[in-house]
Motif scaffolding. Structure first.
Motif, PDB file in Angstrom:
ATOM      1  N   SER A 143     -15.068  -4.475 -27.969  1.00  0.00           N
ATOM      2  CA  SER A 143     -15.919  -4.783 -29.110  1.00  0.00           C
ATOM      3  C   SER A 143     -15.057  -5.304 -30.261  1.00  0.00           C
ATOM      4  CB  SER A 143     -16.669  -3.532 -29.570  1.00  0.00           C
ATOM      5  OG  SER A 143     -15.748  -2.586 -30.101  1.00  0.00           O
ATOM      6  N   ASN A 144     -15.695  -5.812 -31.305  1.00  0.00           N
ATOM      7  CA  ASN A 144     -14.945  -6.269 -32.479  1.00  0.00           C
ATOM      8  C   ASN A 144     -14.116  -5.137 -33.077  1.00  0.00           C
ATOM      9  OD1 ASN A 144     -15.848  -8.867 -32.350  1.00  0.00           O
ATOM     10  ND2 ASN A 144     -17.513  -8.594 -33.808  1.00  0.00           N
ATOM     11  N   ALA A 145     -14.710  -3.951 -33.149  1.00  0.00           N
ATOM     12  CA  ALA A 145     -14.010  -2.811 -33.732  1.00  0.00           C
ATOM     13  C   ALA A 145     -12.802  -2.428 -32.888  1.00  0.00           C
ATOM     14  CB  ALA A 145     -14.964  -1.623 -33.877  1.00  0.00           C
ATOM     15  N   GLU A 146     -12.982  -2.408 -31.560  1.00  0.00           N
ATOM     16  CA  GLU A 146     -11.875  -2.061 -30.669  1.00  0.00           C
ATOM     17  C   GLU A 146     -10.770  -3.102 -30.733  1.00  0.00           C
ATOM     18  OE1 GLU A 146     -14.327   0.324 -27.160  1.00  0.00           O
ATOM     19  OE2 GLU A 146     -14.277  -1.867 -27.189  1.00  0.00           O
ATOM     20  N   ALA A 147     -11.148  -4.374 -30.756  1.00  0.00           N
ATOM     21  CA  ALA A 147     -10.156  -5.450 -30.867  1.00  0.00           C
ATOM     22  C   ALA A 147      -9.409  -5.358 -32.191  1.00  0.00           C
ATOM     23  CB  ALA A 147     -10.831  -6.813 -30.737  1.00  0.00           C
ATOM     24  N   GLY A 148     -10.146  -5.027 -33.249  1.00  0.00           N
ATOM     25  CA  GLY A 148      -9.511  -4.885 -34.553  1.00  0.00           C
ATOM     26  C   GLY A 148      -8.467  -3.790 -34.575  1.00  0.00           C
ATOM     27  N   ARG A 149      -8.775  -2.676 -33.923  1.00  0.00           N
ATOM     28  CA  ARG A 149      -7.805  -1.580 -33.877  1.00  0.00           C
ATOM     29  C   ARG A 149      -6.560  -1.986 -33.092  1.00  0.00           C
ATOM     30  NH1 ARG A 149     -12.585   1.564 -33.607  1.00  0.00           N
ATOM     31  NH2 ARG A 149     -12.595   1.586 -31.313  1.00  0.00           N
ATOM     32  N   ARG A 150      -6.760  -2.707 -32.009  1.00  0.00           N
ATOM     33  CA  ARG A 150      -5.628  -3.153 -31.195  1.00  0.00           C
ATOM     34  C   ARG A 150      -4.740  -4.137 -31.965  1.00  0.00           C
ATOM     35  NH1 ARG A 150      -6.233  -3.889 -25.376  1.00  0.00           N
ATOM     36  NH2 ARG A 150      -7.316  -2.062 -24.534  1.00  0.00           N
ATOM     37  N   THR A 154     -14.585 -13.303 -37.787  1.00  0.00           N
ATOM     38  CA  THR A 154     -14.248 -14.625 -38.321  1.00  0.00           C
ATOM     39  C   THR A 154     -13.406 -15.410 -37.321  1.00  0.00           C
ATOM     40  OG1 THR A 154     -14.315 -13.831 -40.600  1.00  0.00           O
ATOM     41  CG2 THR A 154     -13.073 -15.849 -40.179  1.00  0.00           C
ATOM     42  N   TYR A 155     -12.396 -14.760 -36.771  1.00  0.00           N
ATOM     43  CA  TYR A 155     -11.556 -15.433 -35.786  1.00  0.00           C
ATOM     44  C   TYR A 155     -12.357 -15.856 -34.562  1.00  0.00           C
ATOM     45  CZ  TYR A 155      -6.919 -14.767 -37.866  1.00  0.00           C
ATOM     46  OH  TYR A 155      -5.803 -14.850 -38.666  1.00  0.00           O
ATOM     47  N   MET A 156     -13.264 -14.978 -34.107  1.00  0.00           N
ATOM     48  CA  MET A 156     -14.029 -15.302 -32.913  1.00  0.00           C
ATOM     49  C   MET A 156     -14.957 -16.479 -33.147  1.00  0.00           C
ATOM     50  SD  MET A 156     -13.893 -14.342 -29.856  1.00  0.00           S
ATOM     51  CE  MET A 156     -14.637 -15.419 -28.635  1.00  0.00           C
ATOM     52  N   SER A 157     -15.508 -16.593 -34.354  1.00  0.00           N
ATOM     53  CA  SER A 157     -16.352 -17.741 -34.688  1.00  0.00           C
ATOM     54  C   SER A 157     -15.554 -19.035 -34.589  1.00  0.00           C
ATOM     55  CB  SER A 157     -16.926 -17.586 -36.101  1.00  0.00           C
ATOM     56  OG  SER A 157     -17.806 -16.485 -36.168  1.00  0.00           O
ATOM     57  N   ARG A 158     -14.321 -18.993 -35.060  1.00  0.00           N
ATOM     58  CA  ARG A 158     -13.449 -20.168 -34.965  1.00  0.00           C
ATOM     59  C   ARG A 158     -13.142 -20.507 -33.510  1.00  0.00           C
ATOM     60  NH1 ARG A 158      -8.943 -18.245 -39.406  1.00  0.00           N
ATOM     61  NH2 ARG A 158     -10.275 -18.308 -41.269  1.00  0.00           N
ATOM     62  N   VAL A 159     -12.898 -19.474 -32.708  1.00  0.00           N
ATOM     63  CA  VAL A 159     -12.593 -19.686 -31.297  1.00  0.00           C
ATOM     64  C   VAL A 159     -13.762 -20.377 -30.594  1.00  0.00           C
ATOM     65  CG1 VAL A 159     -12.247 -18.512 -29.084  1.00  0.00           C
ATOM     66  CG2 VAL A 159     -10.934 -17.799 -31.093  1.00  0.00           C
ATOM     67  N   LEU A 160     -14.980 -19.887 -30.823  1.00  0.00           N
ATOM     68  CA  LEU A 160     -16.150 -20.476 -30.181  1.00  0.00           C
ATOM     69  C   LEU A 160     -16.322 -21.936 -30.582  1.00  0.00           C
ATOM     70  CD1 LEU A 160     -18.760 -17.569 -30.479  1.00  0.00           C
ATOM     71  CD2 LEU A 160     -17.384 -18.216 -28.501  1.00  0.00           C
ATOM     72  N   HIS A 187      -4.755  -4.607 -35.322  1.00  0.00           N
ATOM     73  CA  HIS A 187      -4.536  -4.207 -36.712  1.00  0.00           C
ATOM     74  C   HIS A 187      -5.255  -5.153 -37.682  1.00  0.00           C
ATOM     75  CE1 HIS A 187      -1.594  -1.412 -35.125  1.00  0.00           C
ATOM     76  NE2 HIS A 187      -0.976  -2.416 -34.532  1.00  0.00           N
ATOM     77  N   MET A 188      -6.529  -5.417 -37.369  1.00  0.00           N
ATOM     78  CA  MET A 188      -7.392  -6.253 -38.202  1.00  0.00           C
ATOM     79  C   MET A 188      -8.654  -5.476 -38.540  1.00  0.00           C
ATOM     80  SD  MET A 188      -7.598  -9.870 -36.153  1.00  0.00           S
ATOM     81  CE  MET A 188      -6.191 -10.909 -35.819  1.00  0.00           C
ATOM     82  N   THR A 189      -9.369  -5.947 -39.549  1.00  0.00           N
ATOM     83  CA  THR A 189     -10.679  -5.381 -39.826  1.00  0.00           C
ATOM     84  C   THR A 189     -11.675  -5.992 -38.842  1.00  0.00           C
ATOM     85  OG1 THR A 189     -11.327  -7.104 -41.397  1.00  0.00           O
ATOM     86  CG2 THR A 189     -10.112  -5.198 -42.278  1.00  0.00           C
ATOM     87  N   GLU A 190     -12.792  -5.317 -38.673  1.00  0.00           N
ATOM     88  CA  GLU A 190     -13.827  -5.832 -37.780  1.00  0.00           C
ATOM     89  C   GLU A 190     -14.341  -7.188 -38.271  1.00  0.00           C
ATOM     90  OE1 GLU A 190     -18.103  -4.360 -35.866  1.00  0.00           O
ATOM     91  OE2 GLU A 190     -16.872  -2.991 -37.052  1.00  0.00           O
TER      92      GLU A 190
END
Length: 218
Positions: A173-180, A190-196, A182-185
């Protein structure tokens, strides 16, 4: 509470799924349906956050029902080896799909991800789709971006965007990825929107498949 509708024509399967989901504590099964048409009608009468639909149902199958559902996020339940329906699911861009033999924790994760506006791709389904793509039948998802084109698109991502995509491809999830990472959810979103946008993908499932496809060719 995440309000869920389960649609499956096998009562024993429905009962098992209901038990698994309600054991999570933050999920409530508010309705069940025996076919896709009934699922659509129920969803119009009741508030449903996530619709968990069997891909093969009488009257109206899961994907046809998903096309008529305006409100709920959709997670598709499929059986391993159902290649043609998996192709349809990828093309239609459902929020996620899992196999009926998945672990209870995976089913719960898929529903939570869909409710959060994220996509969840069962690792077993991902491997199945990659096998179809590798077969070269010309009907796999993302045919226009396979092979060298997929690698070229992925090469345009920044290092951080690639990191975020890798986490999503793992089903985090966004929260889990953020913890891995060291980013906020919010930053992950925002990054994922750019990726898509860079990959030309409609959703996270398609982006994850693109990454897995490119990786399988190296």
């Amino acid at each position: 509470m995440i309000k869920v509708l389960i649609a499956d024509d096998e009562p024993l399967i429905t009962a098992g799924i209901r038990t698994v989901l309600e054991s999570a504590g933050d999920i409530e099964v508010v309705a069940v349906a025996r076919d896709g048409r009934e699922a659509v009608e129920v969803a119009r009468r009741r508030h449903v956050d996530v619709a968990l639909l069997d891909i093969s149902m009488p009257v109206l199958d899961g994907l046809a029902a998903a096309a008529e559902l305006a409100g709920p996020r959709v997670v598709i339940l499929t059986a391993f080896g159902d290649e043609e329906n998996v192709r349809r699911a990828v093309r239609q861009g459902v929020s996620g799909f899992v196999v009926k033999t998945c672990a209870p924790e995976e089913l719960i994760r898929a529903v939570r991800a869909a409710h959060a506006g994220q996509a969840y791709l069962s690792p077993v389904v991902a491997r199945q789709v990659l096998d179809m793509a590798g077969a070269g039948d010309g009907r796999g998802p993302g045919d226009d971006r396979r092979g060298p084109d997929a690698s070229r698109l992925l090469a345009a991502l920044t290092a951080r965007e690639a990191d975020v995509l890798a986490m999503v491809a793992e089903g985090l999830s966004n929260a889990e990825a953020g913890r891995r990472l060291h980013m906020t959810e919010a930053t992950v979103k925002t990054y994922m929107s750019r990726v898509l946008a860079k990959l030309g993908c409609a959703n996270r499932v398609q982006a994850a498949l693109l990454l897995r496809d490119a990786a399988s060719r190296h």
